[in-house]
Design a protein around this motif. Structure first.
Motif, PDB file in Angstrom:
ATOM      1  N   GLU A  76       0.835  -1.205   0.000  1.00  0.00           N
ATOM      2  CA  GLU A  76       0.000   0.000   0.000  1.00  0.00           C
ATOM      3  C   GLU A  76       0.872   1.258   0.000  1.00  0.00           C
ATOM      4  O   GLU A  76       0.615   2.196  -0.765  1.00  0.00           O
ATOM      5  CB  GLU A  76      -0.911   0.005   1.237  1.00  0.00           C
ATOM      6  CG  GLU A  76      -1.808   1.215   1.334  1.00  0.00           C
ATOM      7  CD  GLU A  76      -2.636   1.211   2.607  1.00  0.00           C
ATOM      8  OE1 GLU A  76      -2.983   2.319   3.047  1.00  0.00           O
ATOM      9  OE2 GLU A  76      -2.901   0.128   3.156  1.00  0.00           O
ATOM     10  N   GLU A  77       1.889   1.270   0.844  1.00  0.00           N
ATOM     11  CA  GLU A  77       2.820   2.409   0.897  1.00  0.00           C
ATOM     12  C   GLU A  77       3.547   2.555  -0.430  1.00  0.00           C
ATOM     13  O   GLU A  77       3.751   3.667  -0.925  1.00  0.00           O
ATOM     14  CB  GLU A  77       3.818   2.199   2.042  1.00  0.00           C
ATOM     15  CG  GLU A  77       4.834   3.303   2.204  1.00  0.00           C
ATOM     16  CD  GLU A  77       4.278   4.559   2.841  1.00  0.00           C
ATOM     17  OE1 GLU A  77       4.985   5.572   2.858  1.00  0.00           O
ATOM     18  OE2 GLU A  77       3.126   4.529   3.321  1.00  0.00           O
ATOM     19  N   TYR A  78       3.931   1.432  -1.037  1.00  0.00           N
ATOM     20  CA  TYR A  78       4.616   1.462  -2.334  1.00  0.00           C
ATOM     21  C   TYR A  78       3.736   2.117  -3.390  1.00  0.00           C
ATOM     22  O   TYR A  78       4.172   3.012  -4.111  1.00  0.00           O
ATOM     23  CB  TYR A  78       4.984   0.031  -2.757  1.00  0.00           C
ATOM     24  CG  TYR A  78       5.457  -0.084  -4.189  1.00  0.00           C
ATOM     25  CD1 TYR A  78       6.748   0.294  -4.544  1.00  0.00           C
ATOM     26  CD2 TYR A  78       4.609  -0.577  -5.176  1.00  0.00           C
ATOM     27  CE1 TYR A  78       7.186   0.189  -5.848  1.00  0.00           C
ATOM     28  CE2 TYR A  78       5.036  -0.685  -6.486  1.00  0.00           C
ATOM     29  CZ  TYR A  78       6.319  -0.301  -6.822  1.00  0.00           C
ATOM     30  OH  TYR A  78       6.746  -0.394  -8.115  1.00  0.00           O
ATOM     31  N   ARG A  79       2.486   1.674  -3.469  1.00  0.00           N
ATOM     32  CA  ARG A  79       1.569   2.229  -4.482  1.00  0.00           C
ATOM     33  C   ARG A  79       1.305   3.714  -4.235  1.00  0.00           C
ATOM     34  O   ARG A  79       1.231   4.503  -5.176  1.00  0.00           O
ATOM     35  CB  ARG A  79       0.272   1.443  -4.510  1.00  0.00           C
ATOM     36  CG  ARG A  79       0.449   0.028  -5.035  1.00  0.00           C
ATOM     37  CD  ARG A  79      -0.898  -0.680  -5.223  1.00  0.00           C
ATOM     38  NE  ARG A  79      -0.710  -2.077  -5.505  1.00  0.00           N
ATOM     39  CZ  ARG A  79      -0.356  -2.562  -6.701  1.00  0.00           C
ATOM     40  NH1 ARG A  79      -0.128  -1.740  -7.690  1.00  0.00           N
ATOM     41  NH2 ARG A  79      -0.222  -3.863  -6.866  1.00  0.00           N
ATOM     42  N   ARG A  80       1.147   4.098  -2.964  1.00  0.00           N
ATOM     43  CA  ARG A  80       0.880   5.494  -2.639  1.00  0.00           C
ATOM     44  C   ARG A  80       2.071   6.370  -3.042  1.00  0.00           C
ATOM     45  O   ARG A  80       1.911   7.414  -3.675  1.00  0.00           O
ATOM     46  CB  ARG A  80       0.602   5.635  -1.136  1.00  0.00           C
ATOM     47  CG  ARG A  80       0.144   7.023  -0.713  1.00  0.00           C
ATOM     48  CD  ARG A  80      -0.240   7.074   0.749  1.00  0.00           C
ATOM     49  NE  ARG A  80       0.858   6.763   1.652  1.00  0.00           N
ATOM     50  CZ  ARG A  80       1.845   7.616   1.965  1.00  0.00           C
ATOM     51  NH1 ARG A  80       1.852   8.824   1.446  1.00  0.00           N
ATOM     52  NH2 ARG A  80       2.799   7.257   2.790  1.00  0.00           N
ATOM     53  N   ARG A  81       3.267   5.921  -2.733  1.00  0.00           N
ATOM     54  CA  ARG A  81       4.450   6.714  -3.076  1.00  0.00           C
ATOM     55  C   ARG A  81       4.703   6.727  -4.581  1.00  0.00           C
ATOM     56  O   ARG A  81       5.141   7.738  -5.132  1.00  0.00           O
ATOM     57  CB  ARG A  81       5.674   6.167  -2.333  1.00  0.00           C
ATOM     58  CG  ARG A  81       5.616   6.461  -0.857  1.00  0.00           C
ATOM     59  CD  ARG A  81       6.820   5.924  -0.147  1.00  0.00           C
ATOM     60  NE  ARG A  81       6.722   6.138   1.272  1.00  0.00           N
ATOM     61  CZ  ARG A  81       7.655   6.738   1.995  1.00  0.00           C
ATOM     62  NH1 ARG A  81       8.760   7.147   1.427  1.00  0.00           N
ATOM     63  NH2 ARG A  81       7.484   6.902   3.289  1.00  0.00           N
ATOM     64  N   ALA A  83       2.376   6.582  -6.885  1.00  0.00           N
ATOM     65  CA  ALA A  83       1.389   7.521  -7.432  1.00  0.00           C
ATOM     66  C   ALA A  83       1.835   8.963  -7.195  1.00  0.00           C
ATOM     67  O   ALA A  83       1.683   9.827  -8.056  1.00  0.00           O
ATOM     68  CB  ALA A  83       0.019   7.274  -6.806  1.00  0.00           C
ATOM     69  N   ALA A  84       2.418   9.222  -6.036  1.00  0.00           N
ATOM     70  CA  ALA A  84       2.891  10.581  -5.738  1.00  0.00           C
ATOM     71  C   ALA A  84       4.050  10.947  -6.659  1.00  0.00           C
ATOM     72  O   ALA A  84       4.147  12.101  -7.101  1.00  0.00           O
ATOM     73  CB  ALA A  84       3.325  10.677  -4.279  1.00  0.00           C
TER      74      ALA A  84
END
Length: 93
Positions: A76-81, A83-84
């Motif tokens: 989840e953290e990987y995908r969020r970062r 996307a950022a």
């Protein structure tokens, strides 16, 4: 007139001669060992050859992938970062 001296070497003379011979052979053997090691060691060049391509620097996406693989961040953290990163720079309003 001739002088007849006893030409025997005293105890200290034998010691000095033996120590000198041991040091001589130790020096020769050390030089040979160091020469063999120097010739057999892999050649390391501190400065890269001008025609050798430099190692590519990792992209931010590569760093994120590595952190995910090492378990430093979850998916989840990987995908969020990720996307950022793809969203572009943040602007202040």
């Amino acid at each position: 007139m001739m002088f007849w001296y006893d030409h025997d070497v005293s105890g200290w003379g034998w010691f000095a001669m033996s120590a000198g011979m041991i040091l001589f052979w130790a020096l020769i053997i050390t030089a040979v060992v160091l020469l063999i090691r120097a010739l057999n060691s892999p050649q390391e060049h501190p400065h890269p050859h001008p025609h050798t391509p430099a190692a590519p620097t990792p992209t931010p996406e590569d760093i994120l992938r590595e952190r995910l693989a090492r378990g430093e961040i979850d998916e989840e953290e990987y995908r969020r970062r990720l996307a950022a990163l793809h969203a572009g720079p943040l602007t202040k309003t």
